[in-house]
Design a protein around this motif. Structure first.
Motif, short mmCIF file in Angstrom:
data_model
loop_
_atom_site.label_atom_id
_atom_site.label_comp_id
_atom_site.label_asym_id
_atom_site.label_seq_id
_atom_site.Cartn_x
_atom_site.Cartn_y
_atom_site.Cartn_z
N ASP A 91 0.81 -1.22 0.00
CA ASP A 91 0.00 0.00 0.00
C ASP A 91 0.85 1.27 0.00
OD1 ASP A 91 1.00 -0.19 2.55
OD2 ASP A 91 -0.88 0.31 3.56
N ARG A 92 2.09 1.16 -0.42
CA ARG A 92 2.96 2.33 -0.52
C ARG A 92 3.54 2.39 -1.93
NH1 ARG A 92 5.92 5.53 3.02
NH2 ARG A 92 5.40 4.21 4.81
N GLY A 93 3.64 3.59 -2.47
CA GLY A 93 4.22 3.75 -3.80
C GLY A 93 3.83 5.10 -4.36
N SER A 94 3.82 5.20 -5.67
CA SER A 94 3.43 6.45 -6.32
C SER A 94 2.56 6.14 -7.53
CB SER A 94 4.67 7.25 -6.75
OG SER A 94 5.39 6.55 -7.75
N ILE A 112 -10.46 10.60 -6.79
CA ILE A 112 -9.23 10.91 -6.07
C ILE A 112 -9.47 10.84 -4.56
CG2 ILE A 112 -7.50 12.69 -5.59
CD1 ILE A 112 -7.27 11.41 -8.36
N GLY A 113 -10.60 11.40 -4.12
CA GLY A 113 -10.92 11.38 -2.69
C GLY A 113 -11.04 9.97 -2.15
N ARG A 117 -8.37 7.97 0.52
CA ARG A 117 -8.83 7.37 1.78
C ARG A 117 -8.40 5.90 1.86
NH1 ARG A 117 -13.26 10.70 0.56
NH2 ARG A 117 -14.38 9.00 -0.48
N GLU A 118 -8.40 5.22 0.73
CA GLU A 118 -8.04 3.80 0.70
C GLU A 118 -6.52 3.60 0.75
OE1 GLU A 118 -9.09 -0.27 0.57
OE2 GLU A 118 -10.40 1.50 0.71
N TYR A 119 -5.78 4.50 0.10
CA TYR A 119 -4.32 4.35 0.01
C TYR A 119 -3.62 5.65 0.41
CZ TYR A 119 -5.17 0.02 -2.56
OH TYR A 119 -5.57 -1.24 -2.91
N PRO A 120 -3.66 6.00 1.66
CA PRO A 120 -3.07 7.27 2.10
C PRO A 120 -1.55 7.32 1.95
CG PRO A 120 -3.72 5.94 4.00
CD PRO A 120 -4.28 5.26 2.79
N ARG A 121 -0.91 6.16 1.81
CA ARG A 121 0.55 6.15 1.70
C ARG A 121 1.05 6.13 0.24
NH1 ARG A 121 3.78 2.22 5.38
NH2 ARG A 121 2.71 0.58 4.22
N VAL A 122 0.13 6.21 -0.69
CA VAL A 122 0.51 6.30 -2.10
C VAL A 122 0.63 7.78 -2.48
CG1 VAL A 122 -0.19 5.87 -4.48
CG2 VAL A 122 -0.50 4.10 -2.74
N HIS A 286 -6.92 -0.70 -8.36
CA HIS A 286 -7.99 -0.12 -7.56
C HIS A 286 -8.39 1.25 -8.11
CE1 HIS A 286 -10.39 0.38 -3.85
NE2 HIS A 286 -10.05 1.67 -3.97
N PHE A 287 -7.40 2.04 -8.52
CA PHE A 287 -7.71 3.36 -9.09
C PHE A 287 -8.55 3.21 -10.36
CE2 PHE A 287 -7.06 6.92 -11.90
CZ PHE A 287 -7.15 8.01 -11.06
#
Length: 326
Positions: A91-94, A112-113, A117-122, A286-287
């Motif tokens: 769940d981390r990346g760009s 985007i919102g 919320r689902e991936y705050p660390r991206v 997911h996006f």
């Protein structure tokens, strides 16, 4: 041959043969870049770049083929990194999304919102540009996804999946003669000064085609890439606005009358495009699914697996038939 040398020639090509700019982008020295390019050329026995004195003049025919292969190699190297990251830190990346103003302003905010919320660390980046820019960024690997209505089909590197159909409306001030029109005609619209999108943006080609089919010449007095700019000039009385349906906001645009124009113009389709060899991490999928729920992981995998043969074309056709209209 070293991977670093491939990175250098790729960056120099991207920077229009400007070694200084490439060195700055790579956080290294100009002499170091020049030396590594020379070493690579010596090893290969061919020139990648032709010189004019101390400056690079152009890419050689051999260099063009080498750079094409280099881009594929570097893309696969990036995929290796993404694969490792998928398992090490899911769940981390760009994520970089290239898109137009209309998509960024009206279609993407809720997506985007929800994604944040689902991936705050991206780390999420939205780059706006013209459709050809957007497509080229995605094809070159400078963006992960391209979201646009125009131009994506010109890039063979991109898998393009349809997201939704949309059409247009006409916006006029409340005291405008057309404000009480029950069903707008193309002829009545052609009699008015028109403010609309710049050609190449947001389905503009369908608007021009509709007038041409009826032998009409629209009086387009101003064009803009930004629907909010179009609405500003409609409010100033410069003309009637032809914009995407999604660009009309009942709350902020209460001073304008929205006239349906979906019967006048063919619907346009917004696509999401990505490189066919891009490793899609879980949050990337997911996006896509948040933006276009019908694009399930199974359908994405099917499109990538059969791209670009006839099965891919058949899948896209099926998806087009299922799409919702915004």
């Amino acid at each position: 041959m070293k991977l670093r040398q491939l990175v250098y020639i790729n960056e120099v090509a991207k920077r229009r043969l400007n070694i200084t700019a490439a060195a700055e982008a790579l956080h290294t020295s100009q002499p170091g870049v020049s030396k590594q390019i020379r070493l690579l050329e010596d090893e290969l026995g061919v020139l990648v770049f032709e010189r004019n004195g101390k400056h690079l003049d152009r890419v050689t025919p051999a260099g063009a083929r080498i750079l094409e292969t280099t881009r594929r190699i570097l893309s696969e190297v990036e995929n290796i990194t993404r694969t490792a990251s998928e398992f090490a830190d899911a769940d981390r990346g760009s994520l970089c999304v290239a898109t137009t103003h209309t998509q960024a302003r009206y279609a993407l905010p809720t997506v985007i919102g929800a994604f944040r919320r689902e991936y705050p660390r991206v780390s999420l980046h939205i780059n706006q540009g013209a459709p050809p820019q957007i497509a080229s960024w995605a094809a070159a690997g400078d963006a992960d996804f391209a979201i646009a209505t125009e131009a994506l089909e010109h890039y063979d590197e991109l898998v393009m999946l349809p997201c939704y159909h949309w059409n247009r409306c006409v916006l006029v001030p409340r005291d405008h003669p057309l404000a009480n029109t029950k069903q707008l005609s193309l002829e009545a619209l052609a009699d008015q000064p028109i403010v609309t999108y710049t050609f190449g943006f947001t389905g503009r080609s369908h608007l021009d085609a509709a007038f041409e089919a009826k032998g009409l010449t629209p009086d387009v007095v101003l064009t803009a890439v930004d629907a909010d700019v179009i609405k500003t000039y409609v409010r100033l009385g410069l003309g009637v606005g032809v914009v995407a349906n999604m660009a009309y906001d009942p709350d902020s645009d209460q001073d304008l009358v929205r006239l349906d124009a979906s019967h006048l113009f063919a619907a346009s389709t917004t696509h999401i495009g990505f490189r066919h060899n891009l490793f899609l991490r879980g949050y990337m999928r997911h996006f896509i699914q948040t933006f276009a729920p019908h694009l399930t992981s199974e359908r994405i995998d099917e499109a990538v697996a059969c791209y670009p043969d006839a099965r891919y074309e058949a899948l896209v056709k099926r998806l087009l038939d299922e799409l919702p209209e915004l």
